[in-house]
Design an enzyme around this catalytic site. Sequence first.
Site: not given
Ligand code: PLP
Length: 389
Positions: A77-78, A151, A201-203, A327
């Site tokens: 997702g990042t 999130n 983001s798949a996870h 994070c």
């Molecule tokens: N965007 C949001 C709103 C998220 O909650 C997260 C992960 O916590 C991300 C982006 C990042 O996704 P990834 O963990 O797949 O890099």
Amino acid sequence: MTWVTGATLTYLDHAASTPMHAAAVEAMMPYFADVYANPSGSHRFARRARQAVDESRDTVASAVGCAPNEVVFTGCGTESDNMAIAGAIARLGGTAVCPAVEHHAVLHPVEQLGGRTVAVDHTGHVDLDALAEVLESTPDVTIVSVMAVNNEVGTITDLAEVAAVVRRRAPGALLHTDAVQSACWLDLGEITPHVDLLSLSAHKFGGPKGVGVLIERGGPKVAPLIIGGGQERERRSGTHNTAGIVATAVALDITDRERPSEVRRLGALRDSLVSGLQDRLDDVIETVPADRKVAGSAHVCIAGLESEALLYLLDEADLCASAASACASGAMEPSHVLAAMGVERSLALGALRLSLGHTTTGADVDRAIDVIGAAVVQLRDRAAARSSS
Ligand code: PLP
């Protein structure tokens, strides 16, 4: 859930990561050591892998409500968020704009590229007047990024309203949404028509870690972030993660089909979790009202304690929760999200994010109320003893 030690694990951190659906694990297995060919190869063995990627793309497109050729598979997702923001500025120049409560995967690139942030209201929803003002006073905005679901506190953005403001005040700008926290709770097909770019983001929905999706509606909108072999029609180079992509599609399909009943089931469990805590403890404040947020989010602020100490006790009791976004946990400052929402510092320091997901049961909720109730009483007693000595 049984923990590796045999003890009971109560997992209420689904917003950080969800367990994979068993069917998604099963679906990915053949692509490790059986159909292991590179999907970009030119032999028939490679074409089998290619077909699996293509079929997965079709499945994702149908769940998201877009055309298969608008789906770009990324590494997380990042990466999808970074690609949307940095790729837009690389291709179009100009200024990026986002609300102050975005995940750092959006906020940091916007800030690093000299973009502007927009205020939010007390629920964490972007302030539409402030957005209009920023767009009017910044003539060269090329991308606006507004998350579909926050999130940390779970707030749902009304993207139809956001799109109306963006299309009117910055007609040439792209609208991106970070929908990483949305798939389990909202019909993505209702979000997609409002935006140009959408990240997943798949996870976060029972798929594997290390697979992201960026939807680019109407063809390439942004410059690629990763260049090389030209995979994903030159939009994201790098050998396809065939197994991960296959499992992502299976997980998204299950999530899409089970969403209506899961939203009902988990919404009821979430409500009983919050009311159970409030019945048991004084001064437990639900950060965002239930009707403004997704069904799996139970963010509360508990007065009179620091969430670091609480999380330590919860961890000791095998209860997984988080204070800010995963994070950012470990930081002693109130999260940037609560600060932007104007949550009083003393309350924000006692923030607790409990997030439910597809494996959450009533027993998890009952145990969480007991464990959190006991831990908060212990911390408050300790603080009272300190202040009276
Ligand atoms: N965007 C949001 C709103 C998220 O909650 C997260 C992960 O916590 C991300 C982006 C990042 O996704 P990834 O963990 O797949 O890099």
